[in-house]
Design a protein around this motif. Structure first.
Motif, PDB file in Angstrom:
ATOM      1  N   VAL A 182       0.959  -1.215  -0.112  1.00 27.97           N
ATOM      2  CA  VAL A 182       0.087  -0.093   0.043  1.00 27.97           C
ATOM      3  C   VAL A 182       0.930   1.070   0.067  1.00 27.97           C
ATOM      4  N   PRO A 183       0.204   2.221  -0.476  1.00 22.11           N
ATOM      5  CA  PRO A 183       1.354   3.756  -0.742  1.00 22.11           C
ATOM      6  C   PRO A 183       1.494   4.213   0.747  1.00 22.11           C
ATOM      7  N   GLN A 184       1.010   3.671   1.887  1.00 21.53           N
ATOM      8  CA  GLN A 184       1.385   4.154   3.214  1.00 21.53           C
ATOM      9  C   GLN A 184       2.784   3.594   3.472  1.00 21.53           C
ATOM     10  N   SER A 238       3.214   1.577  -5.791  1.00 22.24           N
ATOM     11  CA  SER A 238       2.749   2.267  -4.877  1.00 22.24           C
ATOM     12  C   SER A 238       3.638   3.601  -4.392  1.00 22.24           C
ATOM     13  N   PHE A 239       4.738   3.500  -5.071  1.00 21.36           N
ATOM     14  CA  PHE A 239       5.599   4.947  -4.761  1.00 21.36           C
ATOM     15  C   PHE A 239       4.936   5.912  -5.486  1.00 21.36           C
ATOM     16  N   LEU A 256       1.729   6.124  -6.249  1.00 21.54           N
ATOM     17  CA  LEU A 256       0.497   6.560  -5.508  1.00 21.54           C
ATOM     18  C   LEU A 256       0.991   7.445  -4.402  1.00 21.54           C
ATOM     19  N   ALA A 257       1.969   6.899  -3.457  1.00 21.78           N
ATOM     20  CA  ALA A 257       2.297   7.762  -2.357  1.00 21.78           C
ATOM     21  C   ALA A 257       2.712   9.042  -2.665  1.00 21.78           C
ATOM     22  N   ALA A 305       4.990   3.290   1.191  1.00 25.85           N
ATOM     23  CA  ALA A 305       6.013   4.116   0.420  1.00 25.85           C
ATOM     24  C   ALA A 305       6.191   5.178   1.218  1.00 25.85           C
ATOM     25  N   LEU A 306       5.096   5.911   1.569  1.00 21.97           N
ATOM     26  CA  LEU A 306       5.375   7.205   2.345  1.00 21.97           C
ATOM     27  C   LEU A 306       6.339   6.940   3.516  1.00 21.97           C
ATOM     28  N   MET A 314      -0.568  11.093  -3.083  1.00 16.71           N
ATOM     29  CA  MET A 314      -1.297  10.887  -1.881  1.00 16.71           C
ATOM     30  C   MET A 314      -0.799  12.297  -1.060  1.00 16.71           C
ATOM     31  N   ASN A 333       3.338  10.453   7.871  1.00 11.57           N
ATOM     32  CA  ASN A 333       4.173  10.528   6.914  1.00 11.57           C
ATOM     33  C   ASN A 333       4.031  11.212   5.724  1.00 11.57           C
TER      34      ASN A 333
END
Lengths: 1114, 475
Positions: free
Chosen positions: A846-848, B270-271, B273-274, A850-851, B277, B230
């Protein structure tokens, strides 16, 4: 009792039945007859009818156990009439349309009634294989008998021959494992992939066994080792590393639902366990020492009876560090049963808490057989270090706190006993209405004046226990209580006659005396008993301690004073006794206990503690079956023992085949689990090891070896390996070694030949025959540890109290797991829920996640350290170093050049951005000279607070007052001549537009006065704003290079509530190329010290760290 | 909305898109080429666990907004009028049920009730503004729970089991439906000032994958950066971060070349998307992008803002949004219920009405299920202190209480079930929390008996072995 209760319930019933539900029809009507019976009819009959309508208990002459009995019916005739369902007696009593209303304990849900009606309409279909249903009906799909004969996991492991595959294939094998695997592969026209490179192998094995990457020197050593056994040496080195235990302990801790905290505990207990870390360290140590697995399990279940050294008591944390479940013991025990049975035997016994297991041969009786074991075990907090070795200051503090608790506990226990003795009549009377005192968790607040349900139950259990003993005092009680209510007179006469006949030979003289004439009701029986006790109490001095020596000689005194009697709170920890006290006292006791816990938890000198279970000192009580898992629906008591379907594992072993009489039975249970004849435990353990190495188990469902589990892909291999495991003394390291030395383990995860790959994928898309090595992704622990490791910051200190996640450099296993505030970061990275026994974690993307890599300060800090630790060198050399630190290899030529481009590019961006922003904005205070139409006396604000520019650290500032500028807005200075000014200076001649709105929110004061002023052309905009929002837009505006645009706000009239929001956006208007437009955003650009973009090298290291190559292991 | 001609973000995106075109944009292209013979795998994979999934049948509701009045609002003072209580004023009630504490005589509501809308739904003055939407609501007046304590009841209401650790309704919803906007968390629980009782357990994912856990947001926080973990990247400029992602993509692409593996591709995605986001989440929580009128409509205070954020999240495709009233248990009024309930209701009546009005105007109410309720109700009798004197408050009551729902396939203007004449116990169509859950899932398009997850050898479901859809309130 039953009749009485039934009658009482009947008389006060007003049943509301018959509300039709249209949805019911939609869902159920398409079920087959058999399914309909199984889902809708059988459960209702068992739950609501059979208790009174079964063989031996045919209330109204009716049994509902078989179809023919239903058709024949009872005293009132046939229960059903297939031709007219609504006239059927069964339907009429259920719907309330008959004078007789059933069931007596309340109404059936409307859908249950509807189902019953439909069942009759369908012609009462009864599956042919079902002969008879009974209360203890085996509804499970597999009978015990069939379990013995059929299910693979329950069969003993026989001798298995290693397959011989012919010389060509045999030559491909490194060891026996390969023979088994290659046999299956070639059956499917597949084979192993090519051997993996040494570089890949050492990374794979190091992660696999230690959870960390190899160091550069380890890699180099292996790459240059030309000896025959180079690989063996690597494997042996890794298995000897203390890091191995830290890695493999985690898998076990996931199964043990490890957490340092208890979960929600109201505000009274200490919310952290004091013993969790000690258990964690014990597991790590045991695994590093390669403690035999059977011993490893036995100690975790029964170290109280097995430990040779006190440190091993810590093993019992396995049982005791579960959730506190708000103190509800049924749930605490359910959790223990679940964790033990799934972790060790892959048996989902907890499924049978409410009903027989749906698929496996585990009955509800089996569940409560185990429940009894834990019910008869009590928690004890024990220091595992000798007192003489403990810190004196710590001991002092501890003793003080313990003394305080003991004093209060003692007082409250005495008070409680006193109260109970003075209200014996109430407690005996309560026995007539037990349904008013359901066993449940904390739900009501009790005061000293209340009847405490826990004491009611203690009386109940006491009386029940005495009934098995021909008790001189209570023998008569039971006779009266069992008399049917509607024939009480008659029965009571009989009983009194008997009492007089036997007289003092069998009954206590006080009983014969009191029942010389017949009581008129059960209540009167209660009163006579109460009188008996009251008279006795009046004759003794209650303040004196009970003389233990008198025990057994004075039956009445025993009841009143015996520590095991119904008037005394057992001398156990508050965990077990909290419900015996009025609520406020319970809270007080818990707080004192919490003081002790906190002292242990926070003192730097506290020794290690273990929270153990030990068998209760009091008499052992078998547990009732609780039907539907409901503690108010008590069935028969069941003897403690191993699940019956498993007893055939070894009829000669009493711990497996016989019920447990001595102690709680925990020790026998532990022995039964770890018996070499138990075919589950070894298989489950070996399969778990396999799964951690190969991603999947030979059996996919690691914690479920029941009938719904997938059969093993390689059953012979599983058995061969398990036997080897057990014969080798349950040692795990040899199994690891054998796996790592196999050809299967050493094969590549890549298949080079594209056609080969396609064919293999078609043949076996899931790779269950292992035609290549499965690529693994680092779990959170390995990930965090690796980041610390490559940055050079990893602190390899072992053991001790838990550290915090992100302000510690210790390995993740030593960081605190808090099940109550389980962090989003951990959840995001699929860390196992600390509430549930987890055999295999989910793997989500999930993108979190990556964050986390992009923005978490932990990542950035570690990369800063990493870069700081690379010796300053040429750019190429530095790139080389960072590659080798993070990925353990050198960059390729093209990687080297990409990296170089990135660094150069980043450097220029860094300068550009910094330059653009910092040179454009300034923050100050000044005065508008109306004559000149310009801002004069501009001074920059001297202090940056972290989110605002202002006069000084203290706000308002003694000299500069209220003036302040923030990202969003600010506050003008105290006078009109002390306006707040956000200043922008044009970097070039250009055409701009300004977008903004100014908000003044307060409804008091008089608002603010704002202007946009150019040093070239004067006031551009001017507004007064009070309790409103006004736009301030300019479009377009030509500016010269170096022209100053000021955003000025003063207090307007007076100083009162003048804070405002105003963060303009200035953009250059380039009519030719919209994309090249430049933007200055007051809010985004706002900063204290000039913005410094991330160091290019850190940015670069962060990229490598975020790469798939770092996260995945080939 | 402020009229900037084009918003700052659009412009930034304009500027960004250049970078994206040169860098990030290629990622998708590169991937497509690599996966030409297996495009479906890429589809399934692109959003991983959160990809939009089809329910069992087309659901009426696409998302849920749940107002959780933690502490337990009194039904007899809000949506369940009991005029008969006046007849028993200062008298013992016929059947005094045991609750957590001792209660005494009947306690008629100190609030006035009025009929609203065509349905004539009776609502107290506490929720007079919300009541304007009574024709959109279905009020279930016959809810019941299991025990009169907060902790188990919160667990039951949120996770379907009072004691054992089970996934929350929001987690089940994400598991079943995925989420429509990959650039935001799919399940957001907002609570101003800290955690409610039972903390993060209220929105846990239990045995479901961790991705389905609710994201907690302390809505008291006004700095957008502090709202989501984050999300801020103030250490690095947009430009540099774009360059980082470009390099990362390059490295990952060459790594991928020899290893076709959908997990590697998913992580590459996913990167991207992040990256998106970061700006989208900031935007969603930034109320300065709403007009002053709108902000005033909701009210410029914590609950107004929180509710307005909820609307912005709903618009952006967040699947499940929970709005807690506050840390601890703010609705738990054992004493002085008049002043205390008044104060609490005042904080949310206007925001709820504003939200319903907004959703209705935009048509979003059609497919947004709005739920209102606490973990239980309160006694119609007055709570007593240790000396047996009235505290002018009410104790917990799990025997009967009210929950209402609106929008998303709910039949408006309906009342379902009833408590007894005094409001102590649900007597007509008693409705369990499992029934409520079955209904929520039904509105989202699920047969609650078939939405299952295999754990510990068994297929678990939100409603365990219980639950029936409350058919009369469903369109």
């Amino acid at each position: 009792m039953k009749l009485h209760w039934l009658w009482r319930s009947l008389s006060c019933l007003s049943i509301l039945i018959g509300i039709n539900s249209s949805l019911y029809a939609q869902h159920k009507s398409d079920l087959s007859h058999d399914d309909f019976f199984e889902q809708m009819i059988r459960p209702t009959l068992i739950a609501h009818c059979l208790e009174c309508h079964r063989t031996g208990e045919e209330s109204g002459g009716l049994s509902l156990e078989t179809l023919s009995q239903i058709l024949i019916g009872g005293d009132r005739g046939a229960a059903i009439d297939k031709s007219s369902p609504d006239k059927s007696l069964l339907i009429q009593v259920l719907t309330g349309s008959h004078e007789l209303k059933m069931p007596p304990d309340g109404t059936l849900a409307p859908d249950q009634v509807d189902a019953m009606r439909e069942w009759v309409q369908r012609g009462a279909p009864w599956p042919s294989r079902v002969k008879r249903i009974t209360n203890s009906e085996r509804t499970s799909g597999l009978s015990a008998r069939a379990a013995m004969d059929e299910h693979w996991a329950y069969q003993p492991m026989g001798h298995v021959e290693v397959p011989q595959l012919g010389s060509r294939l045999d030559a491909e094998c490194e060891n026996e494992l390969d023979h088994f695997l290659l046999e299956k592969l070639s059956d499917h026209q597949l084979g192993f992939s090519q051997p993996a490179s040494r570089q890949t192998l050492i990374r794979r094995a190091t992660y696999d066994l230690t959870g960390l990457p190899p160091t550069k020197s380890e890699v180099d050593a292996f790459l240059s080792d030309q000896t025959e056994d180079a690989w063996e040496k690597v494997v042996d080195r890794l298995l000897q590393s203390p890091r191995y235990g830290e890695r493999w302990a985690k898998f076990w801790l996931d199964l043990a639902r490890y957490s340092d905290s208890k979960g929600y505990v109201y505000a009274r207990e200490e919310r952290f366990w004091v013993h969790a870390w000690v258990y964690r360290d014990w597991v790590i140590r045991a695994i590093n020492q390669d403690m035999p697995y059977d011993q490893f399990i036995r100690l975790q279940l029964a170290a109280d009876q097995l430990a040779n050294q006190p440190e091993d008591l810590a093993a019992m944390g396995f049982l005791t560090l579960g959730r506190r479940f708000l103190g509800v013991s049924h749930d605490i025990i359910a959790d223990r049963i679940d964790v033990v049975s799934r972790a060790t035997m892959g048996a989902t016994i907890a499924c049978a808490r409410c009903h027989d297991h749906k698929y496996d041969p585990i009955t509800i009786d089996d569940y409560y057989s185990l429940y009894g074991i834990f019910r008869n075990s009590e928690e004890k907090l024990i220091s595992v270090q000798k007192e003489s070795e403990q810190n004196a200051e710590f001991l002092d503090g501890l003793r003080q706190r313990q003394a305080k608790l003991a004093e209060v506990l003692d007082r409250y226990r005495r008070d409680a006993s006193q109260r109970v003795r003075n209200r014996i009549q109430d407690y005996l009377e309560a026995q007539l209405h037990l349904e008013d005192y359901p066993e449940a968790g904390f739900d009501q607040i009790y005061t000293e004046g209340d009847i405490l349900p826990e004491f009611v139950r203690r009386w109940r259990d006491y009386l029940e226990f005495q009934s098995t003993r021909n008790h001189p005092l209570f023998g008569a009680w039971h006779l009266f209580m069992e008399a049917p209510e509607d024939q009480f007179d008659q029965a009571a006469g009989e009983i009194c006659k008997q009492i007089q006949q036997f007289g003092d030979r069998r009954f206590h003289p006080e009983v014969t005396k009191r029942f010389s004439h017949q009581p008129s009701s059960k209540l009167e029986v209660v009163h006579r008993y109460a009188e008996l006790f009251a008279e006795y109490l009046a004759s003794v001095d209650q303040s004196q301690d009970w003389d233990g020596a008198k025990q057994g000689t004075d039956a009445i005194g025993d009841v009143l004073f015996d520590p095991e009697g119904p008037c005394v709170i057992p001398n156990e920890s508050i965990t077990h006794t909290e419900r015996f006290f009025p609520t406020n006292q319970t809270e007080e006791i818990w707080k004192l206990q919490a003081e002790i816990d906190r002292w242990i938890k926070n003192s730097p000198h506290s020794p290690a503690y273990a929270l153990t279970l030990s068998d209760k000192k009091q008499r052992m009580l078998n547990s009732h079956v609780m039907r539907r898992g409901d503690p108010t629906l008590l069935g028969e008591r069941v003897e403690r023992g191993f699940p019956r379907a498993f007893r055939f594992f070894d009829p000669s072993d009493p711990s497996i085949a016989e019920s447990y009489q001595d102690g709680s039975g925990r020790l026998q249970f532990a022995k039964a689990i770890t018996s070499p004849s138990n075919p589950l435990t070894g298989r489950v353990a070996v399969n778990r090891i396999w799964a951690q190495h190969f991603g999947d188990g030979l059996v996919k469902t690691l914690s479920d070896f029941g009938t719904r589990a997938d059969p093993p892909t390689h059953p012979e291999l599983l058995d061969w390996l398990t036997l080897r495991f057990i014969k080798g003394g349950w040692k795990q390291k040899p199994i690891h070694r054998m796996i790592l030395l196999s050809r299967a383990y050493q094969q590549s995860s890549l298949v080079i030949d594209a056609d080969d790959l396609k064919r293999s994928q078609r043949q076996d898309p899931q790779n269950k025959w292992l035609w290549r090595f499965p690529r693994r992704r680092l779990d959170f622990e390995s990930l965090r540890d690796s980041i610390l490791f490559v940055s050079g910051q990893c602190d390899l200190l072992m053991g001790g109290k838990a550290s915090q996640w992100f302000d510690s450099d210790r390995r993740t296993i030593y960081c605190q797991t808090d099940r109550q505030f389980f962090s989003n970061t951990m959840r995001t990275f699929d860390v196992a829920s600390p509430d549930l026994s987890i055999s295999r974690r989910a793997e989500t993307t999930v993108p979190q996640q990556a964050l986390f890599f992009l923005n978490h300060s932990f990542v950035l800090d570690q990369m800063r350290s990493l870069v700081a630790n690379t010796a300053s060198a040429s750019m190429d050399e530095k790139i080389h170093q960072i590659y080798s630190r993070i990925l353990g290899r050198s960059p390729s030529v093209s990687e080297q050049s990409s990296a170089r481009d990135f660094i150069l590019n980043a450097k220029s961006i860094r300068n550009d951005t910094e330059e653009k922003i910092t040179s454009a904005w300034s923050y100050g205070m000044g005065r508008f000279d109306s004559a000149a139409g310009r801002i004069v006396d501009f001074v920059a604000l001297p202090h940056y607070s972290g989110h605002s520019w202002q006069g000084g650290a203290k706000y308002p500032d003694a000299q500069l007052g209220w003036v302040q500028l923030t990202a969003q807005g600010g506050h003008p200075g105290n006078t009109v001549d002390q306006a707040s000014i956000r200043r922008w200076i044009a970097p070039d001649a250009m055409e701009i537009q300004i977008d903004s709105e100014l908000s003044h929110e307060p409804s008091v004061g008089d608002g603010v006065h704002a202007m946009i002023v150019s040093d070239r052309s004067g006031i551009l905009k001017e507004v007064n704003v009070f309790h409103q929002t006004k736009p301030l837009m300019i479009d377009p505006l030509s500016v010269e290079k170096g022209e100053v645009i000021d955003f000025v706000v003063d207090i307007g009239g007076g100083l009162n509530s003048d804070q405002y929001l105003w963060s303009p956006i200035i953009s250059s208007v380039d009519t030719l190329n919209a994309n090249s437009s430049l933007i200055w955003d007051a809010r985004a650009d706002f900063r204290g010290t000039p913005f410094v973009d991330l160091d290019p090298w850190v940015a670069f290291a962060q990229v490598l760290l975020s790469s798939n190559e770092f996260i995945f292991v080939d | 909305m402020m009229d900037f001609g084009c918003s700052r973000d659009q412009r930034l995106i304009g500027r960004r898109s250049m970078l994206v075109r040169s860098g990030m944009g290629m990622a998708a292209l590169g991937l497509a080429e690599l996966c030409q013979d297996d495009l479906s795998a890429m589809d399934a994979n692109s959003a991983g666990a959160m990809a939009v999934k089809m329910p069992h049948f087309p659901g009426r509701a696409k998302r849920v907004i749940h107002f959780f009045l933690n502490g337990g609002p009194s039904h007899v003072d809000t949506f369940d009028p009991k005029p008969r209580l006046a007849h028993f004023q200062d008298k013992t009630v016929p059947e005094l049920l045991p609750t957590e504490r001792k209660t005494g005589v009947a306690f008629p509501s100190p609030f006035q009730f009025k009929r609203y809308g065509q349905s004539g739904l009776e609502v107290s003055e506490l929720f007079s503004k919300t009541a304007e939407f009574s024709d959109d609501m279905a009020v279930v007046r016959s809810m019941y729970a299991q025990v009169p304590n907060h902790e188990p009841s919160l667990m039951l209401m949120n996770c379907g089991d009072s004691i054992r650790s089970r996934p929350s309704v929001g987690a089940w919803t994400l598991y079943g439906l995925g989420t429509e906007n990959q650039n935001l968390p799919g399940f957001i629980a907002m609570c101003p000032g800290g955690y409610p009782i039972k903390d993060a357990e209220n929105w846990q994912s239990g045995f479901l994958p961790g991705a389905y856990q609710g994201t907690f947001v302390d809505s008291k926080e006004r700095q957008v950066e502090k709202l989501i973990e984050n999300i801020q990247h103030s250490h690095v400029s947009d430009e540099l971060q774009s360059h980082q992602l470009e390099l990362l993509r390059k490295i990952n692409q060459s790594h991928l070349r020899k290893r076709e593996d959908e997990r590697l591709e998913a992580r590459i995605q996913s990167f991207e998307l992040a990256f998106r986001m970061q700006s989208e989440a900031m935007d969603a929580f930034d109320l300065s992008r709403e007009t002053k009128e709108t902000r005033d409509l909701y009210g410029d205070h914590i609950h107004g803002r929180q509710t307005l954020i909820a609307r912005r999240l709903a618009e952006r495709g967040v699947r499940y949004i929970q709005l807690w009233h506050g840390a601890g248990q703010p609705w738990d009024h054992h004493d002085n219920i008049k002043a205390n309930h008044e104060r609490m209701a005042k904080e949310i009546d206007q925001p709820i009405a504003a939200l319903l009005g907004d959703l209705k105007r935009s048509g979003m109410l059609e497919d947004t299920l709005v739920i209102w309720g606490g973990e239980f109700g309160r006694t119609p009798t007055v709570e007593l202190n240790n000396q047996g004197q009235s505290k002018l408050g009410r104790d917990h009551n799990h025997y009967g209480f009210t929950v209402w729902m609106a929008g998303g396939g709910i039949k408006g203007g309906t009342v379902h079930g009833a408590t007894d004449e005094l409001g102590f116990k649900a007597v007509e169509n008693p409705t369990s929390v499992h029934d409520l859950h079955a209904t929520i899932l039904h509105l989202l398009g699920f047969d609650h008996e078939k939405l299952t997850y295999r754990y510990a050898g068994r297929d678990f479901r939100l409603t365990d072995v219980h639950g029936q859809v409350i058919a009369p309130i469903v369109l």
